[in-house]
Design an enzyme around this catalytic site. Structure first.
Site, mmCIF file in Angstrom:
data_model
loop_
_atom_site.group_PDB
_atom_site.id
_atom_site.type_symbol
_atom_site.label_atom_id
_atom_site.label_comp_id
_atom_site.label_asym_id
_atom_site.label_seq_id
_atom_site.Cartn_x
_atom_site.Cartn_y
_atom_site.Cartn_z
ATOM 1 N N VAL A 85 0.751 -1.109 0.046
ATOM 2 C CA VAL A 85 0.153 0.013 0.067
ATOM 3 C C VAL A 85 0.708 1.162 -0.125
ATOM 4 O O VAL A 85 0.600 2.101 -0.618
ATOM 5 C CB VAL A 85 -0.939 0.028 1.267
ATOM 6 N N ALA A 101 9.891 5.421 6.200
ATOM 7 C CA ALA A 101 10.602 4.433 7.263
ATOM 8 C C ALA A 101 10.233 3.169 6.529
ATOM 9 O O ALA A 101 9.111 2.851 6.142
ATOM 10 C CB ALA A 101 9.968 4.708 8.651
ATOM 11 N N GLU A 149 -9.985 5.346 6.783
ATOM 12 C CA GLU A 149 -10.806 4.807 5.891
ATOM 13 C C GLU A 149 -10.213 3.524 5.114
ATOM 14 O O GLU A 149 -11.099 2.515 4.975
ATOM 15 C CB GLU A 149 -10.997 5.830 4.636
ATOM 16 N N VAL A 167 -11.008 -0.549 6.528
ATOM 17 C CA VAL A 167 -11.844 -1.539 6.427
ATOM 18 C C VAL A 167 -12.372 -1.454 4.906
ATOM 19 O O VAL A 167 -12.542 -0.366 4.332
ATOM 20 C CB VAL A 167 -13.392 -1.206 7.298
ATOM 21 N N ASP A 226 -8.393 -10.648 10.495
ATOM 22 C CA ASP A 226 -8.608 -9.226 9.825
ATOM 23 C C ASP A 226 -10.090 -9.008 9.723
ATOM 24 O O ASP A 226 -10.369 -7.988 9.927
ATOM 25 C CB ASP A 226 -7.991 -9.717 8.687
ATOM 26 N N LYS A 236 -12.083 -5.741 11.366
ATOM 27 C CA LYS A 236 -12.989 -4.881 10.529
ATOM 28 C C LYS A 236 -14.397 -5.004 11.234
ATOM 29 O O LYS A 236 -14.901 -3.775 11.050
ATOM 30 C CB LYS A 236 -12.826 -5.245 9.130
ATOM 31 N N GLY A 282 -5.553 -4.912 -2.201
ATOM 32 C CA GLY A 282 -4.690 -4.590 -3.153
ATOM 33 C C GLY A 282 -3.909 -3.242 -2.910
ATOM 34 O O GLY A 282 -4.728 -2.278 -2.492
HETATM 35 P P1 NAP Z 1 3.395 -4.597 3.757
HETATM 36 O O1 NAP Z 1 3.561 -4.959 2.193
HETATM 37 O O2 NAP Z 1 3.923 -5.789 4.413
HETATM 38 O O3 NAP Z 1 4.448 -3.373 3.768
HETATM 39 C C1 NAP Z 1 4.894 -2.989 5.175
HETATM 40 C C2 NAP Z 1 5.787 -1.891 4.840
HETATM 41 O O4 NAP Z 1 6.047 -1.458 6.339
HETATM 42 C C3 NAP Z 1 7.118 -2.513 4.447
HETATM 43 O O5 NAP Z 1 7.624 -1.303 3.526
HETATM 44 C C4 NAP Z 1 8.020 -2.740 5.722
HETATM 45 O O6 NAP Z 1 9.474 -2.407 5.453
HETATM 46 C C5 NAP Z 1 7.607 -1.539 6.463
HETATM 47 N N1 NAP Z 1 7.644 -1.847 8.138
HETATM 48 C C6 NAP Z 1 7.157 -2.938 8.842
HETATM 49 N N2 NAP Z 1 7.508 -2.929 9.917
HETATM 50 C C7 NAP Z 1 8.398 -1.866 10.024
HETATM 51 C C8 NAP Z 1 9.114 -1.329 11.120
HETATM 52 N N3 NAP Z 1 9.099 -1.883 12.248
HETATM 53 N N4 NAP Z 1 9.999 -0.234 10.913
HETATM 54 C C9 NAP Z 1 10.019 0.563 9.703
HETATM 55 N N5 NAP Z 1 9.272 -0.195 8.575
HETATM 56 C C10 NAP Z 1 8.461 -0.987 8.691
HETATM 57 O O7 NAP Z 1 2.083 -4.232 4.126
HETATM 58 P P2 NAP Z 1 0.676 -3.852 3.077
HETATM 59 O O8 NAP Z 1 0.133 -4.901 2.629
HETATM 60 O O9 NAP Z 1 1.329 -2.454 2.507
HETATM 61 O O10 NAP Z 1 -0.051 -3.210 4.385
HETATM 62 C C11 NAP Z 1 0.030 -1.907 5.212
HETATM 63 C C12 NAP Z 1 -1.026 -1.777 5.933
HETATM 64 O O11 NAP Z 1 -2.224 -1.686 5.253
HETATM 65 C C13 NAP Z 1 -1.408 -2.843 7.096
HETATM 66 O O12 NAP Z 1 -1.976 -2.078 8.233
HETATM 67 C C14 NAP Z 1 -2.540 -3.684 6.337
HETATM 68 O O13 NAP Z 1 -3.290 -4.276 7.314
HETATM 69 C C15 NAP Z 1 -3.243 -2.505 5.763
HETATM 70 N N6 NAP Z 1 -3.914 -2.892 4.474
HETATM 71 C C16 NAP Z 1 -3.700 -3.408 3.689
HETATM 72 C C17 NAP Z 1 -4.264 -4.027 2.481
HETATM 73 C C18 NAP Z 1 -3.803 -4.617 1.227
HETATM 74 O O14 NAP Z 1 -4.417 -5.077 0.364
HETATM 75 N N7 NAP Z 1 -2.334 -4.959 1.298
HETATM 76 C C19 NAP Z 1 -5.275 -3.270 2.449
HETATM 77 C C20 NAP Z 1 -6.041 -2.512 3.465
HETATM 78 C C21 NAP Z 1 -5.300 -2.333 4.410
HETATM 79 P P3 NAP Z 1 10.320 -3.288 4.046
HETATM 80 O O15 NAP Z 1 9.762 -3.101 2.922
HETATM 81 O O16 NAP Z 1 11.826 -2.923 4.506
HETATM 82 O O17 NAP Z 1 9.826 -4.680 4.643
HETATM 83 N N1 HSE Z 2 -5.689 -8.891 3.833
HETATM 84 C C1 HSE Z 2 -6.707 -8.015 3.629
HETATM 85 C C2 HSE Z 2 -7.807 -8.672 2.665
HETATM 86 C C3 HSE Z 2 -6.193 -6.678 2.949
HETATM 87 O O1 HSE Z 2 -7.548 -9.778 2.148
HETATM 88 O O2 HSE Z 2 -8.766 -8.255 2.530
HETATM 89 C C4 HSE Z 2 -7.356 -5.796 3.235
HETATM 90 O O3 HSE Z 2 -7.629 -5.307 4.584
#
Ligand code: NAP
Ligand code: HSE
Length: 436
Positions: A24, A53, A139, A142, A211, A215, A312
């Site tokens: 994201v 970061a 936003e 969820v 998860d 939500k 995504g």
């Molecule tokens: P992700 O791909 O695992 O990315 C996490 C990022 O945070 C990476 O850049 C990681 O660094 C960095 N990070 C993690 N721990 C850290 C720390 N202690 N210090 C500094 N940097 C740190 O996760 P994501 O899928 O983007 O999700 C991010 C958030 O959005 C989560 O809360 C997730 O629940 C939420 N979310 C995700 C989605 C989705 O579809 N993916 C949808 C809705 C909400 P590195 O790159 O160096 O590992």
């Molecule tokens: N892992 C979550 C999902 C990302 O599959 O819906 C969106 O919050």
């Protein structure tokens, strides 16, 4: 006719500190960079990433514009004097919680997509944002790209919400859709969902229903104006859903979905997440792949449905972007969105909730067994809606769909069925929605 677009005389540059540049975070960095000029023209603020970061600073981050300071300490980004709005996209509880509290204490608004954190520590974070008089917007926490928090909090602020029900986890919906439509293997589909950026860092959060429970707790809290602790949300994941369950559902005219359900029961609230059989004619049945949908039922507004991409990078970043713009505009105006007051929730225990059930039972195939089984249902006031039996040598598999019944009655019924000599096993118990 030539329409003139709004063109604020001056656009305020707002420095954004990005905590996390993963699925994201990298997408929001790209969107902010590509649309900076258009956002400035339209809103009068130009949010610009100035610091980020990550865990591994040596990894290339192609979507970060040049000049962005990249460090491995989230606190350094929070403290950075050029950072005026903090966007937390690391996930997990710590260091996200401490970083957000520090940002708020320093008067910096925060945008996050971290449902796990908001569900577990919402009241503490909301109080900190209120005390600091700045925004805490979530936003994206969820249903990914679907606007649902803002409509519930603002557009429906005066509505008496009766129920919120939806598919809020893209990964599990993707898996269940592939199992239903392609008879795909669970492990292969999960790996595909991970590679597409839908799954959480630990995918057991998705398949175990954690998860979706986070939500559901957030949705229930916002919809009903009460604090619903995530630990109080009844939760079942999809790990035990088998190809046989999917086939049973299909044959009976249903599909299996992982549903989050929050409903008003008298003056209490019942909140739960579990696999559910949904009639194929129900609008939720046609929500396929990583798409999400949330139904809201209000006393006056009636039924509303919000539908879109629930996971995504791109879709989720779109929701983050809207919050970043709001927080930046509010900051420049010296105002912030009201989160509202959250009284502790009076929660209805699962035992008092009602639904229809699909029960698959394996029995010895001999005379009188069906009558004995049916008697147990009758003894506990659980009414049978349909029944079908399939013979397997000296055993039979009976699949019952009940009418609506209290959870407590069905549990006692299952205990008694398990005690019958003729019953070999209770193979599965799946709740059914959308039938009486
Ligand atoms: P992700 O791909 O695992 O990315 C996490 C990022 O945070 C990476 O850049 C990681 O660094 C960095 N990070 C993690 N721990 C850290 C720390 N202690 N210090 C500094 N940097 C740190 O996760 P994501 O899928 O983007 O999700 C991010 C958030 O959005 C989560 O809360 C997730 O629940 C939420 N979310 C995700 C989605 C989705 O579809 N993916 C949808 C809705 C909400 P590195 O790159 O160096 O590992
Ligand atoms: N892992 C979550 C999902 C990302 O599959 O819906 C969106 O919050």
């Amino acid at each position: 006719v030539i329409a003139r677009l709004p063109c604020p005389a001056v656009s305020n540059a707002v420095g954004i500190g990005l905590l996390g540049v993963g699925t994201v975070g990298s997408a929001i960095a790209a969107q902010l960079h590509e649309r900076a000029a258009a956002i400035g023209l339209r809103t009068g603020v130009t949010p610009r990433v100035v610091a980020a970061a990550v865990r591994d600073v040596s990894k290339p981050r192609p979507t970060l514009p040049s000049g962005v300071r990249v460090v491995d300490d989230p606190m350094a980004v929070v403290r950075d004097r050029d950072v005026r709005v903090v966007v937390e996209l690391m996930g997990g509880i710590e260091p996200a919680r401490s970083a957000i509290l520090s940002a708020l204490a320093a008067g910096k608004p925060v945008v996050t997509g971290n449902k796990e954190l908001i569900a577990a520590h919402g009241p503490e974070l909301f109080a900190a944002a209120d005390a600091a008089g700045v925004d805490l917007l979530f936003e994206a926490a969820v249903a990914g790209g679907i606007p649902i928090i803002r409509p519930l909090r603002e557009s429906l602020a005066g509505e008496r919400i009766e129920a919120v029900m939806g598919i809020v986890n893209g990964t599990t919906n993707f898996i269940l859709t592939k199992m239903t439509e392609d008879a795909a293997d669970y492990g292969t589909v999960l790996a595909e969902a991970q590679s597409l950026g839908y799954a959480e860092a630990d995918p057991t959060a998705d398949v175990g229903g954690h998860d979706a429970a986070s939500k559901a707790a957030i949705l229930a809290s916002i919809a009903f104006g009460v604090h619903v602790p995530v630990a109080e949300v009844t939760r079942e994941g999809i790990e035990s859903i088998s190809a046989q369950n999917v086939a049973d559902a299909k044959r009976l005219g249903f599909v299996i979905k992982l549903l989050a359900i929050a409903e008003r029961t008298d003056e209490r609230v019942a909140v739960r997440v579990h696999p559910s059989m949904v009639p194929i004619t129900h609008p939720l049945a046609s929500v396929r792949g990583a798409f999400n949908a949330v139904f809201v039922e209000g006393a006056d507004v009636g039924q509303l449905m919000f539908y879109g991409r629930g996971a995504g990078g791109g879709p989720t970043a779109s929701a983050v972007l809207g919050d970043v713009i709001d927080a930046s505009v509010n900051l420049t105006k010296g105002t912030h969105a009201a989160l509202g007051a959250f009284a502790p929730a009076a929660l209805t225990p699962l035992s008092e909730c009602s639904s229809a059930f699909c029960l698959a039972i394996e029995v010895n195939d001999r005379p009188g067994v069906l009558a004995a089984v049916a008697k147990v249902f009758g003894d506990h006031g659980v009414s049978i809606r349909s029944m079908e039996q399939e013979g397997m040598a000296d055993a039979a598999r009976i699949v019952f769909v009940t009418h609506r019944a209290k959870e407590a009655a069905v549990r006692v019924c299952l205990d008694d069925l398990g005690r019958l000599d003729a019953v070999r096993s209770i193979a599965s118990v799946i709740r059914v929605v959308g039938v009486q």
